[in-house]
Design a protein around this motif. Structure first.
Motif: not given
Lengths: 373, 120
Positions: A316-321, A295-298
């Protein structure tokens, strides 16, 4: 935490759950069921069903339903002895190779199933994107895999000619993220163990891919795979979105192992920053149900083994899909980090499964893999 | 289709083009040009000096590779090209004389025996 009870599940042990139901909301994903007799094909024409002991060229994605694409035959280009009246093609004493051909707008790397009726004398060669098949008079349904090469729709008088009619009934289409390999040397072998089919990857050059990009369209992935790794000698890719999920934004990956001689598994998820969830202590040869939850946002990357969480990383995975990328199976980018072992069945979906769904999905894969969880 | 193998094969970079032409014909599917896809070099550093494959082969092709002379192999490849409607290759000499073939080891043991490591 390991559940207090153990369920012994073998082939067909959980008949109430159909994994296709997970995709009832048209979620993006993939569902590879190697035990389905229509799930694997030996050749790129998609005309020869997979058989144990033969190499596999195409693996069908069952996450998408089959839908009716055409009930009306489009205008065809016809030879002098052939005419079209709506859905009826009339061959009048047509010599071999006289034909009607057309392009009904097929999608590449897609399964098609056409129903038609042949009446008359002689045989007709018919293509629905794949290799030509000869048919005598009768009613048929022809399923073929359309790789995108060649003309997509042909009705051709066979050797000896044909005199009669071909009536088109309907064409059905199954889109999806089907896996493909057109190089024989790189095709995995379909094998069986205790009634469960699996793909055997040789750890050298075997791999499959979707060829075309998967439009994931979400920042969530749940992936469940039945895997037996037979070597820990080198990093090996089981499944990976993109040609390199280490460096490509919006990707995920599942590795077995992920460090040379490391006896580990790793699930990775990457928005603009890579997060990896790994766990050691799984020495080859070993068979497990692996689950990766990203889950990127999560900011969540979770690895589960046999239904038990073994790693949870909140980096932290940063942003985007997850971005539009090719899905590779068995080898990074189809060229390096070859997987040595077996892949039994696998599903991935662009949403977080509920706790019940996740348990059902893992139990289904376990049943297909001969794993007790 | 009876299959034999798996068979390991390694060729040098100089032979790769000819090998790709030959396997474009010999592969029953359409992707034969990519048969030799494992990049190898003595140090494991790019660029590849050799290319390898581990594959099952049709029995006739296996026998042709193992037992035929260059002249006989050329005739076999031409025959297969005609059967499959594929463009014949001009020469098979570089590939037939250059291919290292093994069916007893794992691929990486075979590569190691040739002093080669995976690139990448």
């Amino acid at each position: 935490m390991r559940r207090a009870f153990a369920r012994v599940v073998r082939g067909g042990g959980v008949p109430q759950f159909n994994p296709r139901s997970l995709f009832s909301g048209s979620e993006t994903g993939f569902l590879y069921d190697l035990n389905d007799p229509t799930g694997t094909y030996q050749n790129g024409g998609g005309t020869t069903a997979g058989a144990v002991g033969q190499v596999v060229s195409v693996v069908r994605d069952f996450s998408r339903p089959e839908t009716v694409k055409l009930t009306t035959l489009p205008a065809m280009t016809v030879s002098a002895t052939v005419s079209q009246n709506g859905n009826v093609l009339t061959f009048t004493n047509s010599p071999a190779n006289d034909q009607a051909s057309g392009n009904p707008g097929l999608s590449t790397h897609t399964f098609y199933r056409m129903t038609f009726i042949i009446e008359g004398t002689g045989q007709v060669l018919i293509y629905v994107g794949g290799s030509p098949i000869a048919f005598s008079p009768g009613t048929y349904t022809l399923q073929q895999w359309f790789s995108g090469a060649g003309t997509s729709f042909i009705f051709r008088a066979s050797t000896g000619g044909f005199n009669g009619t071909v009536t088109f009934v309907e064409l059905r289409e199954q889109l999806g993220n089907h896996l493909y390999q057109s190089t024989s040397a790189a095709k995995p072998m379909l094998r069986q163990e205790n009634g469960n089919n699996y793909l055997e990857f040789d750890g050298a050059d075997d791999s499959l891919s979707t060829v075309k990009q998967v439009a994931w369209g979400s920042d969530v992935i749940d992936i469940v795979a039945g895997v037996q790794k037979t070597s820990d000698a080198a990093i090996a890719i089981v499944a990976e979105l993109s040609a390199d999920s280490e460096t490509t934004a919006g990707t995920f990956g599942l590795a077995a192992p992920h460090s040379a001689a490391g006896a580990d598994y790793r699930f990775s998820s990457r928005g603009t920053v890579l997060a990896t969830a790994s766990a050691a202590g799984f020495t080859a040869p070993i068979k497990n149900v692996l689950t990766g939850r990203g889950n990127i946002a999560g900011d969540s990357a979770i690895l589960r083994v046999n239904g038990t969480q073994v790693a949870n990383v909140t980096t932290d995975q940063g942003t985007g899909t997850y971005t539009n990328q090719i899905l590779y199976i068995g080898r990074r980018g189809g060229s390096t980090l070859p997987f040595t072992g077996r892949l039994y069945s696998m599903l991935g979906i662009a949403r977080a499964l509920t706790a019940t769904e996740l348990q059902q999905a893992e139990a289904w894969v376990a049943a297909k893999s001969g794993v007790t969880i | 289709m009876a299959l034999v193998g798996p068979v390991n094969m390694i060729i040098t970079e100089a032979v790769k083009l000819n090998a790709s032409d030959v396997f474009t014909i010999l592969d029953p599917d359409t992707g034969g040009a990519n048969t030799f896809s494992i990049a190898l070099s003595p140090s494991g550093a790019a660029n590849a000096t050799h290319w390898g494959t581990r594959t099952f082969l049709e029995e006739e092709t296996y026998n042709a590779l193992k037992n035929m002379s260059v002249t006989q192999f050329k005739a076999y490849v031409d025959q297969v090209a005609a059967q499959r409607g594929r463009t014949p290759v001009g020469s098979v000499t570089a590939f037939k004389n250059g291919v290292m073939l093994d069916e007893t080891m794992g691929f990486w043991d075979f590569a190691k025996a040739q002093g080669l490591k995976p690139v990448g």
